[in-house]
Design a protein around this motif. Structure first.
Motif, short mmCIF file in Angstrom:
data_model
loop_
_atom_site.label_atom_id
_atom_site.label_comp_id
_atom_site.label_asym_id
_atom_site.label_seq_id
_atom_site.Cartn_x
_atom_site.Cartn_y
_atom_site.Cartn_z
N GLN A 1 -4.18 44.59 -10.60
CA GLN A 1 -4.59 44.92 -9.27
C GLN A 1 -4.50 43.71 -8.46
OE1 GLN A 1 -5.16 49.13 -9.95
NE2 GLN A 1 -5.31 48.12 -8.07
N THR A 2 -4.78 42.67 -9.00
CA THR A 2 -4.81 41.45 -7.93
C THR A 2 -3.65 40.22 -8.21
OG1 THR A 2 -6.30 40.33 -9.45
CG2 THR A 2 -7.45 41.53 -7.86
N VAL A 3 -3.37 39.55 -7.32
CA VAL A 3 -2.34 38.69 -7.32
C VAL A 3 -3.15 37.43 -7.37
CG1 VAL A 3 -2.29 38.32 -4.70
CG2 VAL A 3 -0.35 37.50 -6.14
N GLU A 4 -2.58 36.20 -8.13
CA GLU A 4 -3.15 34.95 -8.48
C GLU A 4 -2.59 34.04 -7.26
OE1 GLU A 4 -2.04 33.76 -12.29
OE2 GLU A 4 -2.44 35.66 -12.98
N VAL A 5 -3.46 33.18 -6.62
CA VAL A 5 -3.06 32.53 -5.44
C VAL A 5 -3.76 31.24 -5.63
CG1 VAL A 5 -2.76 32.43 -2.95
CG2 VAL A 5 -3.21 34.65 -3.98
N SER A 6 -2.94 30.21 -5.41
CA SER A 6 -3.54 28.62 -5.28
C SER A 6 -2.74 28.22 -4.06
CB SER A 6 -3.17 28.11 -6.56
OG SER A 6 -1.86 27.99 -6.86
N SER B 1 -7.96 27.78 -5.52
CA SER B 1 -7.40 28.92 -6.21
C SER B 1 -8.35 30.21 -6.18
CB SER B 1 -7.19 28.55 -7.76
OG SER B 1 -6.24 27.53 -7.85
N TRP B 2 -7.72 31.25 -5.96
CA TRP B 2 -8.25 32.41 -5.90
C TRP B 2 -7.48 33.78 -6.40
CZ3 TRP B 2 -5.96 30.18 -1.98
CH2 TRP B 2 -5.43 30.87 -1.12
N ARG B 3 -7.94 34.98 -6.59
CA ARG B 3 -7.52 36.23 -6.69
C ARG B 3 -7.74 37.00 -5.53
NH1 ARG B 3 -5.81 36.69 -12.54
NH2 ARG B 3 -6.42 34.45 -13.42
#
Length: 385
Positions: A264-269, A356-358
């Protein structure tokens, strides 16, 4: 093969023919060419190309690279021959699909949905130059887009848009195509979801900004997109964001997105380059933008979770951010525009200049996440990854 001497090699080839059909049909689709002569030439060319493709998809009769026309056969192939045919086919689909108005819009959408059943659930990302440089990405559960250079003069910035879907099949290509060729708006739910989320000049769902002397600074639309992977299991790409110079700081951000199938979430950095201070001295804020009145806010800095739960078009919807526990330096609400707020999650880059976050969303009409409690449990599980 030899336009000046049809008898020199009297076998129809596919490579140059494919490029001619592509060029003629592209010109028709974009209004640079017109008339029955051009139309019939393009259609004749396509009918010829169809005779050069085996039932298993093998494209033969491709001219080799050389100084002069040469004989070709059913087994003659080159990568550029297949590419030329695919280019021609993509423009021919657009041309034929837009040649006649759709009398029954619902029937057209139903037919498109039936065709989509042939496509397996997957992760996917692509640039969408035909829609003002969008960069769109989806998996079997969620879909997103970010805004590109063509919208630089508009209100849009670096926020992340949500496309609500309630099918595990890919929808992006079809929704964009229906909008462009048939006027079937993806802002209306025709049975598998729609885009109703509002971003404007906000961070949208989990976009990142800088917090400089008590003010939120948001970058403009992306630059320099690089798609590295778009496999059935995950899509990975990077974009660059440049922030307006503020308090003597000049900041560039390289942002990486990874969207995996089944998430349900995308990994972002993000990796920061800064003139005016060390990257680790920056304060960053990932945000969630409220859509209407009376949202519920969840702020759990210790668990690394923030969420907004609200009704959008009468359907409960949650957006959220998940950060590794211990990396969150604070959470706060900030008004942004009339009747809207940001819920901001603050983080500091590490010594290398990275954070980094999701981020993601849960649309209860999709039936996967149906309550705030289950959404928070999902975000807490993601924060611990």
């Amino acid at each position: 093969p030899n336009l000046l001497d049809p008898k020199h090699v009297d076998i129809g080839e596919t490579s140059a023919s494919g490029f001619y059909v592509f060029g003629l049909t592209w010109g028709l689709n974009h209004g640079l060419l017109s008339g029955e002569t051009v139309k019939q030439a393009a259609l004749r060319g396509w009918r010829g190309l169809e005779t050069r493709v085996r039932p298993d998809g093998y494209v033969g009769y491709v001219q080799r690279i050389g100084l002069a026309p040469d004989s070709v056969g059913a087994e003659s192939r080159q990568d550029y021959g297949t590419g030329a045919l695919l280019l021609a086919g993509s423009e021919m689909i657009r041309y034929l699909g837009g040649a006649k108005p759709v009398a029954d819009q619902k029937a057209f959408v139903a037919k498109a949905e039936a065709l989509s059943q042939l496509t397996q659930p997957r992760a996917y990302a692509r640039l969408v130059p035909e829609r003002k440089d969008d960069l769109a990405f989806e998996n079997d559960l969620v879909a997103f887009r970010i805004y590109g250079p063509a919208l630089r003069s508009g209100v849009e910035a670096s926020g992340i848009d949500c496309w609500f879907k309630r099918t595990d099949k890919p929808v992006l290509d079809r929704w964009y195509s229906l909008e462009k060729t048939q006027g079937v708006s993806y802002h209306t739910d025709h049975g598998e979801g729609y885009d109703t989320y509002k971003v404007a000049d906000s961070l949208g769902c989990g976009g990142l900004g800088l917090w400089i002397k008590g003010k939120l600074v948001i970058a403009d639309t992306y630059e320099d997109p690089q798609l590295y992977d778009t496999t059935p299991d995950f899509a990975r790409f990077t974009v660059t964001y440049r922030y307006p110079e503020t308090e003597g700081l000049r900041v560039t951000e390289l942002r990486t997105f990874v969207l995996r199938k089944g998430q349900q979430t995308v990994e972002v950095s993000s990796l920061f380059r800064v003139k005016g201070c060390k990257p680790s001295d920056l304060e960053c804020a990932a945000g969630l933008y409220t859509q209407g009145p009376a949202p519920r806010f969840v702020e759990d800095a210790q668990a690394g979770v923030a969420a907004v739960w609200e009704s959008i078009d009468g359907v409960d919807t949650g957006t959220g951010i998940a950060v590794a526990p211990g990396r969150v330096t604070g959470i706060r609400r900030l008004p942004h525009g009339q009747g809207h707020e940001h819920l901001l999650v603050f983080m500091k880059p590490d010594e290398k200049g990275t954070v980094s976050w999701r981020t993601g969303f849960a649309w209860t009409k999709a039936g996967k996440v149906t309550s705030l409690e289950s959404w928070l449990a999902h975000l807490r599980e993601r924060a611990g990854k």
